[in-house]
Design a protein around this motif. Structure first.
Motif, mmCIF file in Angstrom:
data_model
loop_
_atom_site.group_PDB
_atom_site.id
_atom_site.type_symbol
_atom_site.label_atom_id
_atom_site.label_comp_id
_atom_site.label_asym_id
_atom_site.label_seq_id
_atom_site.Cartn_x
_atom_site.Cartn_y
_atom_site.Cartn_z
ATOM 1 N N LEU A 1 8.800 52.016 35.125
ATOM 2 C CA LEU A 1 8.268 52.954 36.113
ATOM 3 C C LEU A 1 8.672 54.375 35.727
ATOM 4 N N ASP A 2 7.820 55.307 36.037
ATOM 5 C CA ASP A 2 8.110 56.710 35.760
ATOM 6 C C ASP A 2 8.932 57.255 36.925
ATOM 7 N N VAL A 3 10.231 57.388 36.724
ATOM 8 C CA VAL A 3 11.115 57.850 37.801
ATOM 9 C C VAL A 3 11.756 59.172 37.387
ATOM 10 N N PRO A 4 11.971 60.066 38.344
ATOM 11 C CA PRO A 4 12.542 61.370 38.005
ATOM 12 C C PRO A 4 14.012 61.254 37.613
ATOM 13 N N GLU A 5 14.431 62.121 36.732
ATOM 14 C CA GLU A 5 15.844 62.167 36.357
ATOM 15 C C GLU A 5 16.653 62.683 37.536
ATOM 16 N N ARG B 1 18.025 55.327 39.003
ATOM 17 C CA ARG B 1 17.256 56.532 39.343
ATOM 18 C C ARG B 1 16.184 56.235 40.383
ATOM 19 N N LEU B 2 15.578 55.048 40.289
ATOM 20 C CA LEU B 2 14.571 54.685 41.280
ATOM 21 C C LEU B 2 15.200 54.636 42.665
ATOM 22 N N ALA B 3 16.382 54.025 42.773
ATOM 23 C CA ALA B 3 17.071 53.985 44.061
ATOM 24 C C ALA B 3 17.392 55.399 44.540
ATOM 25 N N ALA C 1 12.442 46.434 49.497
ATOM 26 C CA ALA C 1 13.098 45.452 50.373
ATOM 27 C C ALA C 1 14.598 45.717 50.474
ATOM 28 N N VAL C 2 15.251 45.985 49.336
ATOM 29 C CA VAL C 2 16.682 46.244 49.371
ATOM 30 C C VAL C 2 16.990 47.481 50.214
ATOM 31 N N LEU C 3 16.248 48.558 49.985
ATOM 32 C CA LEU C 3 16.523 49.790 50.717
ATOM 33 C C LEU C 3 16.228 49.652 52.202
ATOM 34 N N SER C 4 15.281 48.786 52.544
ATOM 35 C CA SER C 4 15.009 48.581 53.982
ATOM 36 C C SER C 4 16.213 47.975 54.678
ATOM 37 N N GLY D 1 16.317 57.897 48.039
ATOM 38 C CA GLY D 1 17.276 58.319 49.044
ATOM 39 C C GLY D 1 18.607 57.619 49.054
ATOM 40 N N ALA D 2 18.848 56.670 48.139
ATOM 41 C CA ALA D 2 20.137 55.976 48.075
ATOM 42 C C ALA D 2 20.910 56.454 46.855
ATOM 43 N N VAL D 3 22.201 56.198 46.847
ATOM 44 C CA VAL D 3 22.993 56.384 45.638
ATOM 45 C C VAL D 3 22.795 55.144 44.772
ATOM 46 N N GLY D 4 22.317 55.350 43.560
ATOM 47 C CA GLY D 4 22.155 54.232 42.629
ATOM 48 C C GLY D 4 23.321 54.195 41.672
#
Length: 494
Positions: A260-264, A317-319, A487-490, A323-326
């Motif tokens: 997936l293209d996720v921001p740094e 980075r996706l997490a 699902a995890v973040l929910s 809005g979460a700390v990954g």
């Protein structure tokens, strides 16, 4: 015809090859079983000398050295000292020891590690009884009489044969190699091909055209359970037959870009944990966190280390982008006996994560991959209230065949059956093309969850194999990762 020098595994001597020696000689080959020096004071170097002396005594131009299990260590040591006399080395259901490795690193019996790791003079390692050989490998195909025979001929293993490091100069690096895999133990050519394709760079040497592979559908002692088939395979190996692995194209799979293209996001390294931080919000309120636990066992010398792989960086980075700390933990699951140490590393990482002022300590999720799945056991036994979710992606949820070195503590299904406190939310991402051995552990876990009345949310990836994120992005794999993260973040309130 070839001359075979046959070196058996621990506790045994040349008699274990009796059912193979005759057929080899009837085919016109030479067959020379080795009885290693098993005096208590003998070490690995002593037994390397045993093999070298036999080679020197033979009036043949070159020999095929066959090392079964532990026997590959003295075989490799002898080949290094007499490379000009060795036509081929055959790994018979054996590991891949390197220079400096003690044989103990590949011993699957946890009791032996306890004995030899206790310090002082432990004395010889006692041989297994008829019911205990399974701790050293699959006993499939062996009759009760053959197990009794193994025990009757077994003698204690000198401790220094297991603790003395293998010394190699590289002189035999050009000697052709064959590997005979006994598939009842869970290792297959297909599985090794997959490791070569997506695994660490050092495994690429297995795709060298000088390396041939064979499979035997039996357990760890084929000279007893399948002597006719083993005889045929040894003759084919000597003739340079065998399956060749396909070299991987391009860089190793674990170094390919995340699917997936996720921001740094900003990354903060704290000890053995990397934190990937979300964008600052309107407030400085602590954020929930997801700790990603990489699979294994992996070599401690692997470069780059897993927390620097695009794979785990991408998940973290996706997490963080949502809005979460990954966080990614660098744990020390470097072998089958290292699960307790890796579990301690994960526990310490969780404590570090919860103590960070940027993290909400009451909203934590743990995400386990592949061989790290066994580490979930501790978190199913008396789970803390702050652990809101446990995610499992193509996990191994019970020791695989031949994984007898994994301590009994790491049995996730048994933790569920034991009951106790209600477990956190469980999320399983299941690969439809999973290997049968791993898939069976997942099914046993799900059966235990059903018996315990524990719900498990399942995300199926029908066309995905183990490590599907590394096999080239597909709409199916992207969707699976996105659904799992959502699902995890929910469960963390995001």
């Amino acid at each position: 015809m070839s001359a075979f020098v046959l070196v058996s595994g621990p506790f045994t001597d040349g008699r274990i090859w009796d059912a193979v020696v005759g057929p080899l000689r009837r085919k016109g080959a030479g067959a020379y079983p080795v009885t290693l020096d098993m005096r208590p004071e003998a070490g690995l170097e002593t037994q390397v000398g045993d093999v070298v002396r036999l080679i020197d005594s033979l009036d043949v131009p070159r020999v095929v050295l066959v090392g079964h299990d532990y026997g590959i260590h003295p075989v490799l040591g002898a080949a290094d000292l007499r490379p000009e006399r060795v036509a081929r080395v055959v790994y018979l259901d054996a590991g891949l020891p390197q220079h400096g490795d003690p044989a103990l690193a590949l011993v699957p019996d946890p009791e032996v590690h306890q004995l030899l790791g206790a310090g002082g003079d432990p004395g010889p390692v006692p041989p297994p009884g008829p019911r205990d050989w399974q701790r050293w490998g699959s006993t499939e195909g062996l009759t009760a009489e053959q197990l009794e025979f193994l025990s009757a001929l077994a003698v204690a293993q000198p401790p220094r044969t297991l603790t003395q490091p293998l010394r190699l100069t590289g002189a035999a690096a050009g000697v052709p190699v064959s590997a005979v895999l006994c598939t009842a133990g869970g290792t297959t050519i297909e599985g090794i091909q997959e490791l070569v394709r997506v695994g660490p760079p050092q495994l690429r040497k297995l795709a060298d055209p000088r390396v041939g592979f064979f499979e035997l559908a039996t357990g760890h002692w084929p000279m007893l359970s399948a002597p006719r088939e083993l005889t045929e395979v040894l003759c084919r190996a000597a003739a340079d037959e065998g399956h060749r692995l396909t070299p991987p194209e391009g860089e190793p799979g674990f170094l390919r870009p995340f699917l997936l293209d996720v921001p740094e996001r900003p990354r903060v390294r704290s000890g053995h944990v990397d934190l990937h931080l979300p964008e600052p919000g309107e407030t400085d309120a602590p954020r929930p966190a997801v700790l990603f636990v990489h699979g294994g066992p992996l070599s401690p010398d692997l470069v780059p280390a897993p927390r620097d792989w695009p794979f785990y960086v991408g998940y973290a980075r996706l997490a963080a982008s949502l809005g979460a700390v990954g966080a990614v933990v660098e744990h020390r699951l470097h072998g089958l006996t290292a699960y307790p140490r890796a579990a301690d590393d994960v526990t310490e990482a969780v404590a570090l994560l919860r103590a960070d002022p940027r993290v909400d300590p009451e909203r934590i999720a743990l995400w386990f991959f592949s061989g790290a799945g066994l580490l979930v056991t501790d978190w199913l036994t008396g789970p803390p209230e702050w652990l809101r979710c446990v995610a499992l992606t193509y996990p191994i949820l019970a020791p695989l065949p031949g994984w007898g070195a994994v301590p009994p503590r790491f049995r996730p299904a048994e933790a569920l059956r034991a009951g106790g406190a209600e477990p956190p939310a469980l999320l399983l991402t299941r690969a439809g093309l999973e290997t049968p051995q791993i898939a069976a552990t997942v099914e046993r876990f799900l059966e235990a969850a059903a018996e315990a009345g524990t719900p498990v949310q399942i995300i199926d990836v029908p066309h995905g194999a183990h490590g599907f994120e590394l096999h080239g992005p597909t709409d199916e794999s992207r969707e699976a990762v996105t659904r799992a993260m959502t699902a995890v973040l929910s469960h963390l309130g995001i």
